[in-house]
Motif scaffolding. Structure first.
Motif, PDB file in Angstrom:
ATOM      1  N   SER A 120      -5.014   3.289  -5.009  1.00 22.32           N
ATOM      2  CA  SER A 120      -3.969   3.799  -4.117  1.00 22.32           C
ATOM      3  C   SER A 120      -2.583   3.681  -4.754  1.00 22.32           C
ATOM      4  O   SER A 120      -1.680   4.446  -4.429  1.00 22.32           O
ATOM      5  CB  SER A 120      -3.995   3.041  -2.788  1.00 22.32           C
ATOM      6  N   SER A 138       5.309   8.588  -3.128  1.00 19.87           N
ATOM      7  CA  SER A 138       4.479   7.776  -2.240  1.00 19.87           C
ATOM      8  C   SER A 138       4.419   8.388  -0.846  1.00 19.87           C
ATOM      9  O   SER A 138       5.209   9.287  -0.512  1.00 19.87           O
ATOM     10  CB  SER A 138       5.034   6.350  -2.162  1.00 19.87           C
ATOM     11  N   GLN A 140       1.789   8.529   3.102  1.00 17.56           N
ATOM     12  CA  GLN A 140       0.645   8.108   3.898  1.00 17.56           C
ATOM     13  C   GLN A 140      -0.126   9.345   4.355  1.00 17.56           C
ATOM     14  O   GLN A 140       0.486  10.384   4.624  1.00 17.56           O
ATOM     15  CB  GLN A 140       1.159   7.337   5.123  1.00 17.56           C
ATOM     16  N   ALA A 150      -7.818   5.940   5.773  1.00 17.86           N
ATOM     17  CA  ALA A 150      -8.137   5.129   4.595  1.00 17.86           C
ATOM     18  C   ALA A 150      -9.166   5.868   3.753  1.00 17.86           C
ATOM     19  O   ALA A 150     -10.003   6.592   4.279  1.00 17.86           O
ATOM     20  CB  ALA A 150      -8.696   3.780   5.046  1.00 17.86           C
ATOM     21  N   GLU A 153      -8.574  11.244  -0.263  1.00 24.50           N
ATOM     22  CA  GLU A 153      -8.358  11.572  -1.677  1.00 24.50           C
ATOM     23  C   GLU A 153      -7.185  12.520  -1.836  1.00 24.50           C
ATOM     24  O   GLU A 153      -7.097  13.523  -1.120  1.00 24.50           O
ATOM     25  CB  GLU A 153      -9.595  12.260  -2.256  1.00 24.50           C
ATOM     26  N   THR A 183      -6.440   6.660  -1.003  1.00 20.54           N
ATOM     27  CA  THR A 183      -5.508   5.885  -0.167  1.00 20.54           C
ATOM     28  C   THR A 183      -6.091   4.526   0.212  1.00 20.54           C
ATOM     29  O   THR A 183      -7.311   4.354   0.295  1.00 20.54           O
ATOM     30  CB  THR A 183      -5.149   6.645   1.129  1.00 20.54           C
ATOM     31  N   ASP A 184      -5.190   3.566   0.491  1.00 19.42           N
ATOM     32  CA  ASP A 184      -5.618   2.214   0.868  1.00 19.42           C
ATOM     33  C   ASP A 184      -5.985   2.165   2.360  1.00 19.42           C
ATOM     34  O   ASP A 184      -6.038   3.214   3.029  1.00 19.42           O
ATOM     35  CB  ASP A 184      -4.532   1.191   0.497  1.00 19.42           C
ATOM     36  N   ARG A 188      -2.210   4.685   2.705  1.00 17.98           N
ATOM     37  CA  ARG A 188      -1.027   4.848   1.837  1.00 17.98           C
ATOM     38  C   ARG A 188      -1.400   5.062   0.377  1.00 17.98           C
ATOM     39  O   ARG A 188      -2.481   4.670  -0.069  1.00 17.98           O
ATOM     40  CB  ARG A 188      -0.126   3.607   1.934  1.00 17.98           C
ATOM     41  N   PHE A 189      -0.462   5.671  -0.327  1.00 22.46           N
ATOM     42  CA  PHE A 189      -0.633   5.898  -1.769  1.00 22.46           C
ATOM     43  C   PHE A 189       0.728   5.813  -2.452  1.00 22.46           C
ATOM     44  O   PHE A 189       1.780   5.990  -1.801  1.00 22.46           O
ATOM     45  CB  PHE A 189      -1.250   7.286  -2.020  1.00 22.46           C
TER      46      PHE A 189
END
Ligand code: DHB
Ligand code: FE
Length: 283
Positions: A120, A138, A140, A150, A153, A183-184, A188-189
């Motif tokens: 992420s 960055s 979400q 979560a 991709e 993403t986490d 988020r990334f």
């Protein structure tokens, strides 16, 4: 140290883009169309062209110029480039009529599947001396109700600071400035990359010749490409642009939208940060 990079030829980019497109239709499948629908679309397309010929009194020499040009587009493998510049934006706008959530844009001819899967918080594969200002992008990924997605991709690709795409220009490492960011648990990334340069349609092939013949310019504003996907949600394909970027108001591919313009913030170290959130609708 910087090395000089040979420019990609139109024929080289075109041939690679044709191969990539054939592989993608094998992967994604292409829908058939009924005879009724084919009759309707072909009749209307031909009628529109016939009308231009009549109303503009197109001459034999002009007709022959067009014939020769069409042959060159095929021989140069430039159909994917030409169609994505001049037609894909309208197909995308039709698709967008039934799309909720984040706004889409054209895919263009330079997507390559199967890139490296990254975490992420990731730095895209790049050369040790990769040219260009650092960009930390960055955000979400959420669903329509605002719930974080979560494990979504972000399939990301972009041109380098000279405006060239890996896989389509000579001497760029495979996978350069491409990657799939996952993403986490908050959706988020954070992607570290470099600012891309504006992209120029290759000027040495038939698409470039058509653009020059009409006195147009061959530029697209600098942009990032993304596909965002999550289980159970409709994938979006989009692009992000940069506020104040050259050609933003006159994209040759007509693929900019106001909602897709980032406003990057300059940092003390000379790099930039930019934030963008994506919203996916149910599949
Ligand atoms: C083309 C190139 C791009 O980078 C893009 O985003 C869209 C179209 C093209 O050359 O057709
Ligand atoms: Fe592009």
């Amino acid at each position: 140290m910087t090395t000089t990079q040979p420019s990609p030829t139109a024929a080289g980019s075109g041939a690679s883009a044709s191969d990539a497109f054939r592989a993608s239709t094998e992967r994604r499948g292409s829908a058939g169309t009924s005879q009724e629908r084919a009759d309707r679309l072909l009749s209307r397309t031909l009628a529109a062209i016939h009308q231009v010929i009549r109303e503009e009194e197109v001459s034999y020499p002009e007709f022959q110029t067009v014939k020769r040009w069409l042959m060159e587009v095929g021989e140069g493998g430039e159909w994917p480039l030409f169609l994505d510049v001049f037609f894909e934006h309208e197909v995308e706008k039709v698709a967008a009529r039934t799309q909720r959530g984040s706004v889409g844009s054209i895919e263009g001819p330079y997507y390559l599947p199967g890139q490296r899967r990254l975490g992420s918080v990731a730095t895209l594969p790049m050369r040790p001396d990769e040219k260009g200002a650092r960009l930390v992008f960055s955000g979400q990924v959420r669903d329509l109700d605002g719930a974080a997605l979560a494990g979504a991709e972000i399939d990301f690709w972009q041109a380098d600071a000279d405006g060239y795409y890996s896989g389509f220009a000579p001497d760029l490492p495979e996978g350069n400035l491409r990657g799939v960011i996952v993403t986490d648990d908050q959706g988020r990334f954070e992607i570290t990359s470099v600012l891309p340069a504006p992209y120029q349609i290759p000027t040495d092939g038939p698409t470039g010749a058509l653009i020059a013949a009409a006195g147009w310019h061959p530029w697209r504003p600098a942009h990032l490409h993304l596909m965002v996907r999550a289980d159970g949600h409709r994938q979006i394909t989009t692009q992000l642009y940069f506020a104040g970027g050259e050609w933003l108001g006159s994209d040759i591919a007509s693929a900019t939208k106001d909602e897709l313009v980032l406003d990057p913030e300059r940092q003390a170290d000379g790099g930039y940060t930019a934030v963008y959130d994506f919203v996916l609708e149910p599949a």
